[in-house]
Design a protein around this motif. Sequence first.
Motif, PDB file in Angstrom:
ATOM      1  N   GLU A 159       0.823  -1.208   0.000  1.00 12.59           N
ATOM      2  CA  GLU A 159       0.000   0.000   0.000  1.00 12.59           C
ATOM      3  C   GLU A 159       0.853   1.251   0.000  1.00 12.59           C
ATOM      4  OE1 GLU A 159      -3.033  -0.835   3.176  1.00 12.59           O
ATOM      5  OE2 GLU A 159      -3.137   1.356   2.969  1.00 12.59           O
ATOM      6  N   ARG A 201       2.727   1.803  -3.244  1.00  7.09           N
ATOM      7  CA  ARG A 201       1.821   2.297  -4.292  1.00  7.09           C
ATOM      8  C   ARG A 201       1.552   3.789  -4.094  1.00  7.09           C
ATOM      9  NH1 ARG A 201      -2.494  -1.374  -7.201  1.00  7.09           N
ATOM     10  NH2 ARG A 201      -2.586   0.608  -8.251  1.00  7.09           N
ATOM     11  N   ASP A 245      -5.551   5.337 -10.031  1.00 10.30           N
ATOM     12  CA  ASP A 245      -5.508   3.903  -9.769  1.00 10.30           C
ATOM     13  C   ASP A 245      -5.241   3.578  -8.320  1.00 10.30           C
ATOM     14  OD1 ASP A 245      -4.214   2.034 -12.652  1.00 10.30           O
ATOM     15  OD2 ASP A 245      -6.232   2.561 -11.972  1.00 10.30           O
ATOM     16  N   PHE A 294      -7.455   1.143  -6.030  1.00  9.56           N
ATOM     17  CA  PHE A 294      -6.862   0.032  -5.290  1.00  9.56           C
ATOM     18  C   PHE A 294      -7.308   0.057  -3.838  1.00  9.56           C
ATOM     19  CE2 PHE A 294      -3.757  -2.943  -3.908  1.00  9.56           C
ATOM     20  CZ  PHE A 294      -2.978  -2.384  -2.915  1.00  9.56           C
ATOM     21  N   THR A 338     -10.911  -0.899  -3.527  1.00  8.73           N
ATOM     22  CA  THR A 338     -11.069  -2.336  -3.729  1.00  8.73           C
ATOM     23  C   THR A 338     -10.760  -3.077  -2.440  1.00  8.73           C
ATOM     24  OG1 THR A 338     -10.203  -1.978  -5.957  1.00  8.73           O
ATOM     25  CG2 THR A 338     -10.446  -4.257  -5.234  1.00  8.73           C
ATOM     26  N   LYS A 368      -2.023  -9.720 -11.406  1.00  5.15           N
ATOM     27  CA  LYS A 368      -3.360  -9.145 -11.370  1.00  5.15           C
ATOM     28  C   LYS A 368      -4.056  -9.495 -12.680  1.00  5.15           C
ATOM     29  CE  LYS A 368      -3.392  -5.318  -8.971  1.00  5.15           C
ATOM     30  NZ  LYS A 368      -3.474  -3.947  -8.544  1.00  5.15           N
ATOM     31  N   ASP A 387      -6.560  -2.557 -12.306  1.00  5.74           N
ATOM     32  CA  ASP A 387      -7.104  -2.064 -11.041  1.00  5.74           C
ATOM     33  C   ASP A 387      -8.580  -1.794 -11.145  1.00  5.74           C
ATOM     34  OD1 ASP A 387      -4.100  -0.360 -10.236  1.00  5.74           O
ATOM     35  OD2 ASP A 387      -5.062  -1.974  -9.107  1.00  5.74           O
ATOM     36  N   TYR A 397     -11.687  -3.772  -9.326  1.00  6.28           N
ATOM     37  CA  TYR A 397     -12.629  -2.989  -8.525  1.00  6.28           C
ATOM     38  C   TYR A 397     -14.064  -3.418  -8.805  1.00  6.28           C
ATOM     39  CZ  TYR A 397     -15.198   1.193  -7.056  1.00  6.28           C
ATOM     40  OH  TYR A 397     -16.083   2.054  -6.499  1.00  6.28           O
ATOM     41  N   ALA A 418      -5.594  -8.535  -5.142  1.00  2.00           N
ATOM     42  CA  ALA A 418      -5.360  -7.083  -5.223  1.00  2.00           C
ATOM     43  C   ALA A 418      -3.933  -6.725  -4.841  1.00  2.00           C
ATOM     44  CB  ALA A 418      -6.353  -6.349  -4.328  1.00  2.00           C
TER      45      ALA A 418
END
Lengths: 413, 338, 290
Positions: free
Chosen positions: A106, A109, B42, B46, B49, B161, B173, B177, B245
């Motif tokens: 996370e 990203r 995105d 993410f 999601t 993914k 992504d 979702y 994810a």
Amino acid sequence: MSRVSSLVLAGLLASAGLACRKAEEPVAPAPGEGQQKAAEAPAAAASKEIVLGQIMPYSGPASAYGTIGKLHAAYFAKLNKAGGVNGRTIRLISLDDSYSPPKAVEQVRKLVEQEHVVGIFNAVGTPSNSAIQKYLNDKKVAHLFVSSGATKWADPTHFPYTIGFNPSYHVEGKTYAEDLLKRNPKAKVAVLYQNDDFGKDVLAGFKEGLGAKAAKQIVAEASYEATDPTIDSQMVTLKGSKADAFLNIATPKFAAQAIRKVADLKWKPTQYLANVSASVGSVLTPAGLDKSKGITTIIYLKDTTDKRWDNDPAVKEFREFMKNDFPEGKLSDGINIYAYATADTLVEVIKKCGDDLSAENLIKQAASLKDFAPGLFLPDVKLNTSPTDFEGFDQLPLAQFDGATWVPNIPIK
Amino acid sequence: MTNSYAATLPRTQMPALLRYRRFLLLLLGLAALSIVPFALEDFWVFQLTLVMASSIALLGLNLLTGFNGQISLGHGAFFALGAYTQAILMTQFSVPYALALPVAGLLCLGFGMLFGLPALRLEGLYLALATFALGVALPQLLKYRHFEAWTGGVQGITLSKPEAPFRLDLTPDQWLYFFVLALAVVCFLTARSLLHSHVGRAIVAIRDQPIAAAAMGIDVARYKTITFGVSSLYTGIAGALTAIAVQFVAPDSFTSLLSIDLLVGIVVGGIAQLPGAIYGALFMRFIPTLTEHLSKSATGAIYGVILIVFVYAMPYGIAGFVTRMFMRLTQAMKRRGS
Amino acid sequence: METFLHQLFAGLATGGVYASLALALVMIYQATHLVNFAQGELAMFSTYTAWAMVSAGVPYWIAFVATLALSFAAGAAIERLVIRPMANAPILSVVIVFIALLLIFNSMAGFLFGTDMQSFPSPFPELEAIQNPYFSAHEIGVLVVTLAVVFGLYSFFRFTSLGLALRAVAVNPQSARLVGIRVGSMLALGWGLSAAIGAIAGMMVAPIVFLDPNMMVGVQVYAFAAALVGGIDSPLGAVLGGFLVGVLENLLGAYVIGTELKLTVALALIVVVLIVKPSGLLGKTAVTRV
């Protein structure tokens, strides 16, 4: 219509309006956006600032390593005040991942997609780095100087954007095995190892170093979990094997417990200690300095508390830095020495990049170090990398603990 | 609990907006959620999601602990089971993700029911310990050397993914979702119909008055085991979706802290209230980021303080708070003199 | 054989550590019928305050007593300020408050005292008379202290009217109030006592495992298991549970399953014990009237 329902309607209209405003913002991602952003980065970076990201375990079980990030913050603050590198300041955005892989993903990203960093520097922890490795390579973001000794960071064919820093755990284990065979070819070895990447990697290297005789010579292996309260039981088992050599592949807390238990059990094996736990201040002092005499480890950094380096300019600079710019860090903590050395290495790479600060060039320069050594490295220990060899350390010198400091086996110039 | 928070105004006297509030909110919510992936980057897609996947997990746990009264401190284990099953099927056996998902779910259903059997003998505190033991022991099991060939051991498993099918112009992504959104809607609808059926009434009766329920002829053992199974099914599916994810599973991703996080999620969201799963998931995902912003060295302390404040101000969770606000609203309208 | 004895005694020594924290859990349960998940972190925080005092030059025993007093006060304060307002909230909300306390104390310890590992002194001198290859002087000291606390707790609950009042409040607060017992004070007392016992546990454990913010995390799981196996309402049971868990864990790891699955198997066995005897080995089976 009553007042309340009109209020509700107003609220709905307002939120609808907000949603439309969001839709207007030109941030709709298209496929290939990642590459686009990475290509934009050098244009932005050709300006006054280099933006790098970092993930650190500031909280959670590995929070002792958080001091690396804190030292880096102080280091780059000082560097930027002095004008930065090639006229550019370095902005290091360091986020907490609590040593948890999903959180690391996370945060990374966020760093890549929101902060648009050109590289991730010195991220700590094998599991976290394993989680982000593929993503960073897919996004073509530099995964620089990973703070872990796992062998997977030196794989330019599959992961060209990832380069490690730490000496490989595998090579470390092998070095111990070769040294043991030199000192006592028929030694029987007992091994304590942490049940994770790090522990298993060093053990695998050790077994490879022993060669065909590994199975016979290793008479006892005991693992432990980082959540175990004590390792007394494992130590009792290891002593019971009547081995005359002990390989201590543990993180600081457990390494200290093990060293103390060896002495308490009145066992006198030849001891090898994993480098991650070789800090005099954090490990050997609580364990007992006299109990730690004679332990061997690999060493590549100067022990800055050792009087022998009192006149060394790099050590003097480090001591000044710790006093003036990073007073909350412990001078005797080996982790801080390590952090300073990696920061020095990063600065060297950025210097060599000149005006091209793309991820590709960062990696290219990191993979073309010739006999480079930060000031805090021991003399004769140098980093050598090439496009086919991402492993910086070619040989690892050993050192013995004499009750006060680590005494390297190599001559001091 | 819903009884005490029932609207104090009869439906016929409510304005249309409030009468059909649930349906309108659902419509509005779905519309907003469908636009969002095209309006945000995105990274936020993410994050959302992950929120939706977490809400499915919380739905599962709420079913067991909120509606059925069986406290579980180890639901992270079922989350991990779902995640690993998905990962192993996708990487070792090249099963397409959409097919691996129901398999992962069914496996968790089975294990949940299996664990539910001995759990019948344990009450309250003891069940909490047993489930906590499960949550703590699972990472060790995942690292076990003899399972390493399957689980990847400490190194974990990396996933790819999925790309959007039918050559739709969506990023991975965005596709994921919508996939998760659809599944979340299905999960919520099935949970709702389950709880509104006689099964749901039996489940709640077992929580409130187990002896009376047994005396009335409800097969307590059967319903408790089924609830355990269904709860693990939901949580396992959530785990599988999160694995896709995040694209990575490792034993370190599923420590006992995850189980505690899930429990915090349902309590803050609202015990025994379906919308609680959504509020709880939002809390779980965004509050830690907030606390990190406020202080890097004392994030845990600030998070703890926020938790306490939430639990004080809203002892029945955010969903309970919302319902209470609605009740106040209808009371005010009634007093206004309709 | 010698190794076996070593393992057995090492298990007893570790078990003493689990037992001492389990006693704090029993104490809080006896007083409130709730299990405080934050007990380990409170104990760790108390140990850090003791360490801060000792590092500043305060003699050990003065720091010890001061820490006990401070912990008692802190425990009572927490009950008054944090737990009492939650008296009418659903029980799961209270559990969340415990979890919040756990996070707060863990984080504050790292923030205030640093995350480095520290050594903590042991008050038990290495006397020649008790030197033996199986127990260090400190481990013997831990066992003695744990047994002393058990004895103290048992006598307190069994023979004093204050102990009886405390238990009454936990079992039936309404009736206790009607009989004239000050429920609020009893709850605060219970919390204070368990915080003090936790502090003792922390100061006994720290010399063995070294002091750092995550010191109690591993111990707490086993202590929880030990308290439940022995019977959450029996101090003697908690100690017995602690020894049992310590020895079991060691012997399993050394002879049966190897260290890799030690934790899993130990916990599995504990769950089996609970299934067979749901209220623990020495616990009393509660009979509820329908």
